[in-house]
Structure formats: C-alpha cells, structure tokens
Motif scaffolding. Structure first.
Motif, short mmCIF file in Angstrom:
data_model
loop_
_atom_site.label_atom_id
_atom_site.label_comp_id
_atom_site.label_asym_id
_atom_site.label_seq_id
_atom_site.Cartn_x
_atom_site.Cartn_y
_atom_site.Cartn_z
N GLN A 246 -35.20 -3.61 64.87
CA GLN A 246 -35.74 -1.96 65.06
C GLN A 246 -35.10 -1.42 65.36
N ARG B 195 -37.31 3.56 60.85
CA ARG B 195 -38.21 2.95 62.31
C ARG B 195 -38.90 2.94 61.02
N ASP B 196 -39.39 3.63 59.98
CA ASP B 196 -40.70 3.49 59.48
C ASP B 196 -40.76 2.26 58.39
N ILE B 197 -39.58 1.77 57.99
CA ILE B 197 -39.49 0.49 57.51
C ILE B 197 -39.61 -0.80 58.51
N TYR B 198 -39.19 -0.46 59.31
CA TYR B 198 -40.28 -1.58 60.62
C TYR B 198 -41.11 -1.59 60.32
N ARG B 199 -41.78 -0.47 61.10
CA ARG B 199 -43.65 -0.55 61.31
C ARG B 199 -43.58 -0.89 59.72
N ARG B 200 -43.49 -1.01 58.25
CA ARG B 200 -44.22 -1.37 57.40
C ARG B 200 -44.06 -3.27 57.51
N ARG C 26 -46.74 -4.23 59.88
CA ARG C 26 -47.98 -4.67 59.63
C ARG C 26 -47.70 -5.96 58.71
N VAL D 76 -37.89 -2.92 51.60
CA VAL D 76 -39.38 -1.66 51.42
C VAL D 76 -39.89 -1.80 50.32
#
Length: 239
Positions: free
Chosen positions: A111, A116-121, A124, A228
């Motif tokens: 992280q 941040r967005d890529i890490y969260r995706r 998930r 991604v």
C-alpha cells in the motif's frame, strides 16, 4: 487513461482469441491423432560422445502437455545421466530464496507503493478469490488433503509485503482454471522429481538471484495500470 489501456489490452486478447479460433477451424481437417513419431520434438542435439541435449519446458501442469511430448524427447531424458534445469526446484533453499526475493524492502508494504484506489481494488479482488476458492477446488484435491484456506495462503500469503511485479504474477495464477490444477507439478518440477527418482545427477544453470534481480530492477512507469488491468481481466474470467 487507465481504462483506455485496459481496453487496449482486452482488445489485443480478443484478437488473439479470434485468431486461435480461425486457426482451429483451418486445422479442423488435420489428423489430431498423429503418431508420436510425427510430432515436432523441439529437441536440440549436440553431437558428441555421449550426446547432449537442449529441451525447452513450459511452466504448466505436466499433465496438460505430457501426452504431446514426443517419444524421442522422453527417451533422451531417460537415457541421460546428468540433467540440468533452469533452477533446482527440489532444493528447499531455492524455494525459500524465491520467496524472500519477492518481498519489498524491510518496512515497506504494497500500500506504500501502489495508488490507494488500485490497492483497494486488488484487496477486494483477493477477498473475492478467497471466498470463491472452496467452490473451485476439485474432489480429487480435497481427497489429497488440499484445502482452500491452505491453498490461498500458499499462493497469496503475505501478499501485502510483495513487490508489485510478483503480485501481478500472483494474480495471474489465481483463476479457477489454475486453482483446479494446483497440486499437479509443473513440467519442470515433474522432470526434476523424475530425475531424482531415477537417481540421475542434477543441477541448475541459474541462481535464484539471476532470475529475481532483473525482475525486481524493473521500473514500470505504467505498472500500477498493469495491476489494474490484470485484476479487471481476472474478475471477468472468474465471473
């Protein structure tokens, strides 16, 4: 921009898939039950006494390709007294060194290096894979004592400490089709195990560091986009 690149990657994959379908149609009249002696062996011989051989392997479960390996290649392997592999996958040090080389420097986590967005995706997606994995397991795998939680941890354990390039490769192996073949050694490992069983002398032509350092030294300016795209395509494959 990321979506455009993903679309481009998917378009390329679609073209490759269509090309393979055309090829399959064009070759439909071919005899699919060709004799072993008629298959291309891809075996290179160094003419000396005794002879030496070069043979290229592929990192897939050996059961997928074993029946298509011609007899002359199998015979060359059986008659050889010394066999050298890319890496010695039967050596515990090799496995532990491969595991260590995938990790980020001490004190860093994924992280810290991914947006941040890529890490969260990614997180998930891995949660989704872990949830689905029990349904992907085969009865044969369960019969051998291979269970979903163990398998997930074996593949994705400590993923938050891995370098992005290794995470991308990890995600690539977390598909339903790949999970169903886990427990079957890849061709390289199978041949190494067979060489060991047949009491052959074995060795490796590379060290772990020679494989790891080039990958770890890559500086992909677009690497987050690749993660991604890989996650997005994996989600579509698993739907």
């Amino acid at each position: 921009m990321v979506l455009a690149r993903c679309a481009f990657v998917r378009a390329c994959l679609a073209l490759l898939l269509q090309a393979s379908r055309w090829s399959a149609r064009e070759s439909s009249s071919c005899d699919l039950n060709r004799k072993q002696s008629e298959l291309n062996s891809f075996l290179w011989t160094i003419k000396r006494d005794p002879p030496s051989y070069f043979y290229g392997t592929i990192h897939v479960p050996y059961t997928r390709v074993w029946d298509y390996i011609p007899e002359n290649s199998k015979k060359a392997f059986q008659e050889s007294n010394i066999v050298y592999f890319e890496l010695d996958l039967t050596d515990p040090y090799t496995i532990s060194a491969l595991t260590r080389c995938q990790l980020l420097p001490q004190g860093e986590n994924l992280q810290d290096v991914l947006p941040r967005d890529i890490y969260r995706r990614l997180k998930r997606h891995l949660e989704y894979v872990k949830l689905m994995m029990p349904s992907w397991m085969t009865p044969d795998q369960r019969g051998k004592g291979l269970y979903a939680d163990y398998l997930f941890n074996a593949i994705a354990g400590n993923w938050e400490r891995k370098r992005p390039v290794w995470v991308m490769l990890m995600v690539n192996s977390l598909t339903e089709a790949d999970i169903k073949t886990r427990g079957v050694p890849v061709l390289d490992l199978y041949l190494a195990q067979e060489a060991e069983r047949m009491k052959k002398k074995t060795g490796a032509v590379e060290k772990v560091e020679e494989q790891c350092h080039p990958l770890n030294g890559l500086n992909f300016s677009q690497f987050p986009d690749l993660v991604v795209c890989k996650v997005s395509m994996s989600i579509k494959e698993n739907d």
